[in-house]
Write an enzyme that holds these catalytic residues in place. Structure first.
Site, short mmCIF file in Angstrom:
data_model
loop_
_atom_site.label_atom_id
_atom_site.label_comp_id
_atom_site.label_asym_id
_atom_site.label_seq_id
_atom_site.Cartn_x
_atom_site.Cartn_y
_atom_site.Cartn_z
N LYS A 1 3.96 -15.29 2.50
CA LYS A 1 3.82 -16.06 1.26
C LYS A 1 5.25 -16.37 0.81
O LYS A 1 5.68 -16.00 -0.29
CB LYS A 1 3.04 -15.22 0.24
CG LYS A 1 2.64 -15.95 -1.00
CD LYS A 1 1.53 -16.96 -0.79
CE LYS A 1 1.24 -17.70 -2.08
NZ LYS A 1 0.35 -18.86 -1.92
N ASP B 1 -2.54 -18.14 2.27
CA ASP B 1 -3.74 -18.81 1.76
C ASP B 1 -4.24 -19.86 2.76
O ASP B 1 -5.44 -19.98 3.01
CB ASP B 1 -3.49 -19.45 0.36
CG ASP B 1 -2.10 -20.04 0.22
OD1 ASP B 1 -1.27 -19.88 1.15
OD2 ASP B 1 -1.82 -20.68 -0.81
N TYR C 1 0.82 -1.21 0.00
CA TYR C 1 0.00 0.00 0.00
C TYR C 1 0.85 1.27 0.00
O TYR C 1 0.34 2.36 -0.22
CB TYR C 1 -0.95 0.02 1.22
CG TYR C 1 -1.96 -1.12 1.24
CD1 TYR C 1 -2.12 -1.93 0.14
CD2 TYR C 1 -2.72 -1.35 2.36
CE1 TYR C 1 -3.03 -2.98 0.18
CE2 TYR C 1 -3.65 -2.39 2.40
CZ TYR C 1 -3.80 -3.20 1.30
OH TYR C 1 -4.70 -4.23 1.33
N ASP D 1 -10.14 -8.43 8.66
CA ASP D 1 -11.57 -8.32 8.35
C ASP D 1 -12.25 -9.68 8.40
O ASP D 1 -13.37 -9.81 8.89
CB ASP D 1 -11.78 -7.70 6.96
CG ASP D 1 -11.97 -6.19 7.05
OD1 ASP D 1 -11.63 -5.62 8.10
OD2 ASP D 1 -12.46 -5.59 6.07
N ASP E 1 -4.69 -6.71 6.37
CA ASP E 1 -5.91 -6.01 6.02
C ASP E 1 -7.02 -7.03 5.76
O ASP E 1 -8.14 -6.94 6.31
CB ASP E 1 -5.62 -5.17 4.75
CG ASP E 1 -6.76 -4.26 4.36
OD1 ASP E 1 -7.71 -4.12 5.16
OD2 ASP E 1 -6.72 -3.69 3.26
#
Ligand code: NAD
Length: 360
Positions: free
Chosen positions: A195, A227, A146, A255, A251
Site C-alpha cells: 500500500k 486493494d 501483528y 484466505d 493473511d
C-alpha cells in the site's frame, strides 16, 4: 539419497491424512531410489494427553534435527474437548505457535490452484474459472502489524487504540529472496503487493523488493496495491504466479485465494525459515466432525509432502510426479466426500492414498 523427516500427525484427521502422505512418500522413495526416515513427534492434544503440555522441548529439538517437518493438524472440538478447559498457553494451538517460533518460520507459502476437474466448486463466474489459475502466496509471517507494539488508553477522555506496523529492510529482504527463489521454480513472475501510496512500511517494502529483483533478471516483477490485488484475485486470478506480501495483507489475500479454489481438503501450505528447512501442512484444521471415519481428503497433506520434496529437499522431479498423480486421480473421477459431485466415484481416505500411489 536418505532423508530424515520429523512427522507430527497431531489430532483429529491428522493421523489419517499424514499416514496417506507417508505412503506416497514411501512409494516415491521406491521409485526414485530414496529412503525417508521418519521421527514421529507429538504436538497438540495428543501431546497434552501424553505429557501434559502441547509441545515438549524434546520434540522441538528433534524437529530441529530433521531435514523438514510434515504436520497433519492439531486441536479438537473447541466447545466440547477438555483440552479447551486448559489455560491458553497449555491448549493444543500453543504447540503450533511454539514450533513456528522455535523453528523461526518467517515465510508462509500457500498455493491456490484450480484443478479443471474441480471447477464446479469455484465460486467465480464460469468465464473466469474456465481459464483456471495456479498461484502461490508468499506471506511474511513474523513481522508487521501483528507483532508491533500496541496499546489501548484514554486520551483526553476518549478511548484510543494504537497498533504499530513496523518492518525493517532485513525482514523485507529475506522474504523477498524467498519469493524470487520460489518464482524461479515456477513461471518466473512476482507480484509484490503493498500500500505504497499511503504507508511508509510499504514504500520501504517496494524499495527493498526492487533491490532484490536485480539479482533475479529472469523474473518479471510487478507492484500492485493491496486493494487492487483483492479485486484482481476474483476478476482475473490467472494473471498471478507468485504474490509476495507482508503479514496482514497476506493473511487476508491468502484466505481469499483459497476460497476461490472452493475446497479446503485440497490446499497445501508451507512455512519456511532462512535455510531450506520448512514445516509442511494442509491448510485445514483437524476436522473433528469427520475424524476417525476414513472420510477426510488426504490430498492437501499429500500435496504438502510434494512441496516438502520441492522446497526443502530440492527433489523437483519427485514433487512433479506427486502433483501429476493427484491430477490423474481427479481426471479419473475419484473424489473424497468433500469434493464429490454427480458422476464421480466416492472413495475413502485410504483408497484415495492408494489410488494416488498407483498413479505414481
Ligand atoms: P477445520 O478446517 O478442521 O474444519 C472445517 C470444515 O472443513 C469441517 O467441516 C471439516 O470436516 C472440513 N475439512 C477440513 N479438512 C478437511 C479434509 N482434509 N477433508 C474433508 N473435509 C475437511 O476447521 P475448524 O472446524 O474450524 O477447526 C477444528 C479444529 O482444528 C480446531 O481445534 C482448530 O483450532 C483446529 N485447527 C488447526 C489448524 C492446524 O493444525 N494448523 C488449523 C486450523 C484449525
Amino acid at each position: 539419497m536418505e532423508f530424515n523427516l520429523a512427522v507430527i500427525k497431531g489430532d483429529g484427521i491428522g493421523p489419517e491424512v499424514v499416514s496417506e502422505a507417508m505412503k506416497v512418500l514411501d512409494k516415491i522413495g521406491e521409485k526414485f531410489g530414496h529412503t525417508f526416515h521418519y521421527d514421529q513427534l507429538l504436538m497438540g492434544g495428543c501431546s497434552i494427553d501424553a505429557t501434559g503440555v502441547p509441545l515438549t522441548d524434546e520434540a522441538v529439538a528433534a524437529a530441529k534435527k530433521a531435514d523438514a517437518v510434515l504436520l497433519g493438524s492439531i486441536g479438537g472440538n473447541t466447545s466440547t474437548s477438555p483440552w479447551y478447559q486448559l489455560p491458553p498457553n497449555l491448549r493444543p494451538e500453543a504447540g503450533l505457535l511454539k514450533i513456528r517460533k522455535e523453528l523461526n518460520l518467517f515465510a508462509n507459502l500457500r498455493p491456490a490452484l484450480l484443478y479443471p476437474e474441480l471447477r464446479g466448486a469455484c465460486p467465480l463466474k464460469e468465464e473466469i474459472s474456465e481459464k483456471g489459475f495456479d498461484m502461490m502466496i508468499m506471506r511474511e509471517l513474523t513481522g508487521g502489524l501483528y507483532f508491533g507494539e500496541r496499546e489501548t488508553k484514554e486520551v483526553d477522555g476518549v478511548m484510543t487504540a494504537v497498533d504499530t506496523l513496523t518492518y525493517n529492510e532485513n525482514e523485507i529482504r529475506r522474504i523477498a529472496i524467498k519469493g524470487f527463489d520460489i518464482a524461479m521454480k515456477r513461471r518466473k513472475k512476482v507480484t509484490s503487493v503493498d500500500k505504497a501510496n499511503v504507508l511508509d512500511s510499504s514504500r520501504l517494502w517496494r524499495k527493498v523488493v526492487e533491490e532484490v529483483a536485480k539479482d533475479y533478471p529472469e523474473v518479471e516483477l510487478e507492484h500492485m496495491l493491496v486493494d487492487n490485488a483483492a479485486m484482481q484475485l476474483v476478476k482475473d486470478p490467472a494473471q498471478f504466479d507468485v504474490i509476495l506480501t507482508e503479514n496482514m495483507f497476506g493473511d487476508i489475500l491468502s484466505d481469499e485465494a483459497s476460497m476461490v479454489t472452493g475446497s479446503i481438503g485440497m490446499l497445501a501450505s508451507a512455512s519456511l525459515n532462512e535455510t531450506k528447512f520448512g514445516m509442511y501442512e494442509p491448510s485445514g484444521g483437524s476436522a473433528p466432525d469427520i475424524a476417525g471415519q476414513n472420510k477426510a481428503n488426504p490430498i492437501a497433506t499429500i500435496l504438502s509432502a510434494a512441496m516438502l520434496l520441492r522446497f526443502s529437499l530440492d527433489l523437483d522431479k519427485e514433487a512433479d510426479a506427486i502433483e501429476a498423480a493427484v491430477k490423474k486421480v481427479l481426471e479419473d473421477g475419484y473424489r473424497t466426500c468433500d469434493i464429490v459431485s454427480e458422476g464421480t466415484t466416492l472413495v475413502s481416505t485410504t483408497e484415495m492414498g492408494d489410488l494416488i500411489c498407483e498413479r505414481l
